[in-house]
Write a protein that holds these residues in place. Structure first.
Motif, short mmCIF file in Angstrom:
data_model
loop_
_atom_site.label_atom_id
_atom_site.label_comp_id
_atom_site.label_asym_id
_atom_site.label_seq_id
_atom_site.Cartn_x
_atom_site.Cartn_y
_atom_site.Cartn_z
N ILE A 138 0.85 -1.19 0.00
CA ILE A 138 0.00 0.00 0.00
C ILE A 138 0.89 1.24 0.00
CG2 ILE A 138 -1.96 -1.08 1.16
CD1 ILE A 138 -1.02 0.32 3.76
N GLY A 139 0.36 2.32 -0.56
CA GLY A 139 1.02 3.61 -0.52
C GLY A 139 0.21 4.53 0.38
N VAL A 140 0.83 5.04 1.43
CA VAL A 140 0.14 5.90 2.40
C VAL A 140 0.56 7.34 2.12
CG1 VAL A 140 -0.30 6.32 4.84
CG2 VAL A 140 0.22 4.00 4.05
N TYR A 141 -0.38 8.14 1.59
CA TYR A 141 -0.04 9.48 1.13
C TYR A 141 -0.87 10.56 1.81
CZ TYR A 141 2.92 7.69 -2.59
OH TYR A 141 3.93 7.09 -3.28
N GLY A 142 -0.23 11.72 1.97
CA GLY A 142 -0.95 12.86 2.52
C GLY A 142 -1.97 13.39 1.54
N TYR A 143 -1.63 13.33 0.25
CA TYR A 143 -2.59 13.74 -0.77
C TYR A 143 -2.47 12.82 -1.97
CZ TYR A 143 -5.93 16.70 -3.11
OH TYR A 143 -7.08 17.16 -3.68
N TYR A 144 -3.62 12.41 -2.48
CA TYR A 144 -3.69 11.63 -3.71
C TYR A 144 -5.08 11.85 -4.30
CZ TYR A 144 -2.88 7.85 -7.03
OH TYR A 144 -2.70 7.13 -8.19
N TYR A 145 -5.14 12.00 -5.61
CA TYR A 145 -6.42 12.28 -6.25
C TYR A 145 -7.29 11.03 -6.26
CZ TYR A 145 -9.91 13.84 -9.58
OH TYR A 145 -11.10 14.18 -10.17
N LYS A 146 -8.44 11.13 -5.59
CA LYS A 146 -9.38 10.00 -5.50
C LYS A 146 -10.77 10.35 -6.02
CE LYS A 146 -7.21 6.56 -3.24
NZ LYS A 146 -7.21 5.14 -3.65
N ASP A 147 -10.89 11.51 -6.63
CA ASP A 147 -12.18 11.98 -7.15
C ASP A 147 -13.22 12.08 -6.04
OD1 ASP A 147 -13.76 12.97 -9.22
OD2 ASP A 147 -14.65 11.01 -9.65
N ASP A 148 -12.76 12.44 -4.84
CA ASP A 148 -13.69 12.61 -3.73
C ASP A 148 -14.17 14.06 -3.68
OD1 ASP A 148 -11.63 14.12 -2.48
OD2 ASP A 148 -10.81 12.30 -1.57
N ILE A 149 -14.97 14.39 -2.69
CA ILE A 149 -15.57 15.72 -2.62
C ILE A 149 -14.52 16.82 -2.52
CG2 ILE A 149 -15.87 15.60 -0.10
CD1 ILE A 149 -18.50 17.20 -0.53
N VAL A 161 -6.62 14.44 6.49
CA VAL A 161 -5.20 14.67 6.21
C VAL A 161 -5.03 15.42 4.89
CG1 VAL A 161 -2.98 13.55 5.76
CG2 VAL A 161 -4.46 12.70 7.58
N LYS A 162 -5.87 15.11 3.91
CA LYS A 162 -5.81 15.84 2.64
C LYS A 162 -6.12 17.32 2.85
CE LYS A 162 -7.49 13.89 -1.16
NZ LYS A 162 -8.30 13.07 -2.11
N GLY A 163 -7.07 17.59 3.73
CA GLY A 163 -7.39 18.98 4.05
C GLY A 163 -6.21 19.69 4.69
N LEU A 164 -5.53 18.99 5.61
CA LEU A 164 -4.34 19.57 6.25
C LEU A 164 -3.22 19.79 5.23
CD1 LEU A 164 -4.19 17.51 9.57
CD2 LEU A 164 -4.73 19.95 9.33
N TYR A 165 -3.11 18.86 4.28
CA TYR A 165 -2.11 19.00 3.23
C TYR A 165 -2.33 20.30 2.45
CZ TYR A 165 -0.06 18.50 -1.40
OH TYR A 165 0.61 18.75 -2.56
N LEU A 166 -3.58 20.55 2.07
CA LEU A 166 -3.89 21.76 1.30
C LEU A 166 -3.62 23.02 2.11
CD1 LEU A 166 -7.16 20.57 -0.46
CD2 LEU A 166 -4.95 20.98 -1.54
N LEU A 167 -3.96 23.00 3.39
CA LEU A 167 -3.67 24.15 4.25
C LEU A 167 -2.16 24.38 4.32
CD1 LEU A 167 -6.21 23.52 7.15
CD2 LEU A 167 -6.28 25.40 5.49
N ASN A 168 -1.40 23.29 4.39
CA ASN A 168 0.06 23.39 4.41
C ASN A 168 0.58 23.97 3.10
OD1 ASN A 168 2.88 22.81 5.00
ND2 ASN A 168 2.66 21.01 3.71
N LYS A 169 -0.04 23.61 1.99
CA LYS A 169 0.36 24.14 0.69
C LYS A 169 0.07 25.63 0.59
CE LYS A 169 2.07 21.13 -2.33
NZ LYS A 169 3.25 21.40 -3.15
N PHE A 170 -1.08 26.05 1.15
CA PHE A 170 -1.49 27.44 1.04
C PHE A 170 -0.74 28.34 2.04
CE2 PHE A 170 -5.84 25.55 -0.21
CZ PHE A 170 -5.43 25.40 -1.53
N ILE A 171 -0.62 27.86 3.29
CA ILE A 171 0.01 28.67 4.35
C ILE A 171 0.98 27.79 5.14
CG2 ILE A 171 -0.42 30.42 6.12
CD1 ILE A 171 -3.39 30.26 5.42
N PRO A 172 2.14 27.44 4.56
CA PRO A 172 3.06 26.52 5.22
C PRO A 172 3.59 27.01 6.57
CG PRO A 172 4.07 27.53 3.28
CD PRO A 172 2.62 27.86 3.24
#
Length: 404
Positions: free
Chosen positions: A29-40, A72-83
């Motif tokens: 398995i690959g455990v990632y902070g962000y990966y495109y899954k076509d979710d909301i 975690v994906k949400g946190l990833y995006l926040l990190n991208k926007f305001i590291p």
């Protein structure tokens, strides 16, 4: 076959590592902070002005094996926007969420010092740890950087910010706990030798961007490239002392008045590095471009004749592979030589040797037929370094693990 979990908070080249592991076992398995899954969350980002933030975070060949979390994906995006505000929170959140996957698997595969807690938890649970050390060891880099700081009158704090003691401590802890350490360059390999048993080390060069679909097109461009105009020199990378930009600038100064033009592409890393940008802007034979979209970079490679890379130390130097892909010979310092073969597809010289850099440029400016043949050889040699080759080497490492 052992059960494997690969952890990465971003992605880098880890998709290829995951593919290599998948050749060894389907229990991965690959455990990632962000990966495109076509979710909301993905759909919301794609509709926003920030959609470029998630470009490239998908590879259909591995999608079925990827684990993600909406939180975690949400946190990833926040990190991208305001590291500055969310980086620490993101890494804590990612590691705590991903902790459950350690217990479920026998082998833990991680990259560099992003996930020190993950490595520690895996070690405590007596898991096999495969650790990819992307850059040369931090204390080695800091030592080399301090020499440049003294030489070019930079503040000492410059090195402390780039290589804090905490980073060095994490790297020491991680490599001691790991069973196998994968590196991409001889420079990284050598930098680790004082700290680790050499039997742990495996050297696997990265792959190039070349593919069967564009080989003929690139061959045609190389064949019809003009070699009678001004010699065009290209540098692409960060603007800082460790990349050796100061030496390329000095070489350009010495070549003012020659039929030679320089292009520098890259952003300053720290405030102090803006002095390097200003130095380029003051050169009559050079132009400065802050950034070029990666999909447009091929135009820059095709418009130049030689690539120069004066890094004092480098984990691999992907830009040299990219330059070779478009038929550019590379003149490089020893610290960033990557896979360059001296005298065949470029030239390698000691770190900081401006005279050598200038002389090689002058020689190729005069000997245009040699320049052309070197470019052809660069294109030929780069085809030996594919991501498929990298994946196969990763598979071999995992076959070794059957003995552990």
């Amino acid at each position: 076959m052992k059960k494997v979990a690969l952890f990465h908070p971003y992605k880098h080249h880890s998709y290829y590592s995951l593919k290599g592991i998948a050749q060894y076992t389907n229990k991965v398995i690959g455990v990632y902070g962000y990966y495109y899954k076509d979710d909301i969350l993905d759909k919301l980002v794609l509709k926003s002005k920030h959609k470029k933030k998630i470009e490239g975070y998908e590879d259909k060949q591995i999608s079925d094996s990827i684990k993600t979390s909406l939180l975690v994906k949400g946190l990833y995006l926040l990190n991208k926007f305001i590291p500055t505000k969310f980086k620490s929170l993101y890494f804590k959140g990612f590691q705590r969420w991903s902790k459950k996957f350690i217990k479920q698997n026998e082998v833990i595969h991680v990259l560099q010092d992003y996930l020190n807690e993950t490595v520690r938890w895996a070690y405590e649970q007596k898991k096999i740890i495969v650790y990819e050390h992307i850059q040369p060891f931090a204390s080695y880099q800091k030592e080399k950087l301090m020499e440049e700081i003294v030489k070019f009158n930079y503040p000492k704090e410059y090195a402390d910010v780039k290589f804090p003691d905490e980073m060095i401590e994490k790297q020491i802890e991680n490599i001691k706990m790991s069973n196998i350490i994968i590196v991409a360059s001889q420079a990284t390999y050598n930098s680790l030798l004082p700290y680790v048993n050499e039997e742990k080390l495996r050297l696997i060069p990265y792959g190039s961007i070349i593919s069967n679909s564009n080989i003929d097109e690139i061959k045609n461009r190389i064949k019809h490239k003009k070699t009678t105009d001004a010699l065009r020199i290209l540098y692409v990378g960060a603007f800082n002392l460790t990349k050796g930009v100061q030496y390329i600038i000095e070489a350009a100064k010495q070549l003012v008045g020659e039929n030679i033009e320089f292009t520098f592409i890259g952003k300053p890393t720290f405030e102090q590095d803006k002095v390097l940008v200003n130095a380029v802007r003051n050169l009559s034979n050079a132009k400065y471009i802050e950034s070029v979209p990666h999909v447009e970079m091929y135009k820059q490679y095709c418009a130049h004749d030689i690539f120069v890379f004066e890094a004092l130390f480098e984990g691999f130097g992907m830009v040299t592979l990219e330059a070779m892909t478009y038929g550019l010979p590379c003149i490089v310092a020893d610290g960033g030589k990557g896979v360059i073969v001296h005298g065949e597809d470029g030239y390698v010289h000691p770190n900081g040797d401006v005279n050598a850099l200038v002389n090689y440029i002058k020689y190729l400016n005069k000997e245009r037929e040699v320049l052309k043949k070197m470019g052809e050889k660069a294109f030929q040699n780069v085809q030996n370094y594919t991501w498929k080759r990298y994946e196969n080497e990763i598979e071999k490492i995992y076959l070794e693990l059957e003995k552990l």
